[in-house]
Design an enzyme around this catalytic site. Structure first.
Site, PDB file in Angstrom:
ATOM      1  N   TRP A 316       4.552   4.659  -0.056  1.00 34.84           N
ATOM      2  CA  TRP A 316       4.545   2.642   1.064  1.00 34.84           C
ATOM      3  C   TRP A 316       5.784   2.784   1.545  1.00 34.84           C
ATOM      4  CZ3 TRP A 316       7.767  -1.594  -0.385  1.00 34.84           C
ATOM      5  CH2 TRP A 316       6.824  -2.518   0.085  1.00 34.84           C
ATOM      6  N   HIS A 317       7.086   2.608   0.780  1.00 36.31           N
ATOM      7  CA  HIS A 317       8.630   2.482   1.638  1.00 36.31           C
ATOM      8  C   HIS A 317       8.817   3.120   3.326  1.00 36.31           C
ATOM      9  CE1 HIS A 317       9.187   0.712  -2.449  1.00 36.31           C
ATOM     10  NE2 HIS A 317       9.746  -0.084  -1.854  1.00 36.31           N
ATOM     11  N   GLY A 318       7.744   3.929   3.486  1.00 36.71           N
ATOM     12  CA  GLY A 318       8.149   4.500   4.806  1.00 36.71           C
ATOM     13  C   GLY A 318       7.465   5.523   5.421  1.00 36.71           C
TER      14      GLY A 318
END
Length: 454
Positions: A316-318
């Site tokens: 989700w972060h990257g």
């Protein structure tokens, strides 16, 4: 238009606060439409090209929620959730998965280069939380204007904190003590601005050249500065943004949930995730970990749920394997923590803090590194195996010492707004003076927030 930009500090912010105060005094019934309009205007100011997508997603999710409330058909929610995740995948992960397919097959597979809509990860999670909570019977009914404000509320639309409809919607009709909240909010905003501009940006200036040259190798001291500096930079950048968001919301009469609680004081990895990005941790727990089985179906299922949850949290972060690796590392660490506790073992608090801090700081390396080769070069530099000659930043350690002292012993946002008792006028004067000084110290305070990219 980040909160630390002069355009926001001198134009949009004061205008929004002034209009809101006038609305509350003269036409309270217009408060929600005004805040919704200001929030959409703020988002459009950031990137007007993404506004149609935000508006369409707000309309579609609200309509599905209303249709479910009247029909009880869960299929509608399931389809909308799939569409929300599909759009997130299209804009954020299409290129990532295309690269994986191409690497595996060598077929020259590629994907179009799409512009990532600002804040899509955060407003997608807001949609998911609302629809799931609606199905669980814990979300209140909302008008379309209410829902637009819930999703796009400008203090938190870009980088959180994540909120649930049930905790924020009732506040729109409440009548809090405006003067007291405004004074506390302004003080908190100024404190967040200080954390961002003085420490976050100051550390970035010192370590960014080290990370840029890390692939060629780093000497041990330079590698240590790069690793430790990024850990503190990320914390002060993100927690500074959060303090500013919470402060802005308080000035508008809204209490947003706490998102950081001195995470680098954690004495276990579980304790860390109860202190770091708290609203995301709660989201991952309630909407991934528990549906995956949580701790209710045996040890093996629990360990698998932890690994899957944190790996997806990393993704989700990257859209990169380095983020996946970072999330998986935390999933494994949380699993080991469960096994450690089940064995009846325990560390003294100091030893637990040392182990937790060392793991968290070292795990930030793939989170920051653009690729695994750079991450490996940094680790090799820490061990004195990098063969690099890159010099250390000469002014780093005094700033790092200040950052460490504040991170480990400084006040939290809760301390500033609840325990610190200042009169309204004194708090406002203090905050205004600090903000004026920060504009000088921070060279107009115009550096981007790290989490805006997620």
């Amino acid at each position: 238009m980040p909160f630390n930009a002069l355009t926001f500090l001198l134009l949009f912010g004061p205008l929004a606060l002034g209009l809101h105060a006038l609305c509350v005094a003269r036409r309270p019934v217009w408060r929600v439409p005004l805040l919704a309009g200001l929030s959409l205007a703020y988002y459009a100011w950031w990137d007007w090209r993404a506004l149609p997508l935000l508006l369409a997603s707000i309309g579609a999710n609200w309509w599905v929620g209303e249709a479910y409330r009247h029909s009880g058909r869960g299929t509608l929610i399931a389809l909308m959730l799939a569409l929300d995740l599909g759009l997130l995948g299209l804009f954020k992960y299409l290129g990532f998965f295309a690269g994986l397919i191409d690497a595996a097959t060598g077929a020259g597979f590629s994907a179009p280069d799409l512009v990532l809509p600002l804040g899509i990860s955060f407003f997608t999670f807001q949609h998911i939380a609302y629809l799931v909570d609606l199905r669980r019977g814990t979300a209140p009914p909302m008008t379309l204007t209410d829902y637009a404000l819930y999703v796009a509320f400008f203090p938190r639309v870009i980088a959180g904190p994540l909120v649930r409809a049930a905790e924020i919607q009732p506040q729109w009709q409440a009548h809090p003590p405006w003067a007291d909240l405004a004074a506390r909010g302004l003080l908190l905003f100024a404190a967040g601005l200080a954390k961002k501009v003085v420490l976050g940006d100051g550390l970035a200036a010192a370590i960014d050249p080290l990370w840029a040259g890390a692939g060629a190798g780093l000497a041990p001291e330079a590698a240590a500065q790069a690793v430790l500096g990024y850990a503190f930079q990320l914390y002060f950048d993100f927690s500074g943004y959060t303090d500013m968001a919470l402060g802005l919301a308080l000035m508008l009469g809204i209490r947003l949930p706490e998102n950081f609680r001195a995470p680098y004081r954690a004495v276990s990895i579980q304790d860390f995730w109860r202190r770091w990005h708290i609203t995301l941790s709660v989201f991952l727990r309630d909407y991934l970990y528990i549906p995956f089985g949580g701790s209710r179906h045996g040890l093996a299922r629990q360990l698998g749920a932890l690994l899957a949850t944190m790996t997806l949290g990393g993704l989700w972060h990257g859209a990169g394997l380095t983020f996946v690796a970072w999330g998986a590392a935390h999933g494994i660490a949380l699993g080991l923590h469960v096994l450690w506790r089940r064995a009846g073992l325990a560390l003294p608090p100091l030893a637990g803090w040392v182990a937790t801090f060392a793991f968290v700081v070292l795990a930030w390396v793939p989170f920051r590194a653009p690729d695994f080769a750079t991450a490996l070069a940094v680790y090799r530099g820490l061990l004195g195996l990098g063969g690099g000659t890159a010099g250390a930043a000469p002014d780093f350690w005094p700033l790092a010492a200040l950052a460490g002292a504040l991170a480990l012993a400084g006040p939290t946002a809760h301390d500033l707004t609840a325990r610190l008792r200042l009169s309204g006028p004194l708090a406002a004067a203090t905050a205004l003076l600090l903000a004026a000084l920060l504009l000088q110290v921070g060279n107009d305070a115009n550096q981007a927030f790290i989490y805006a990219q997620f």
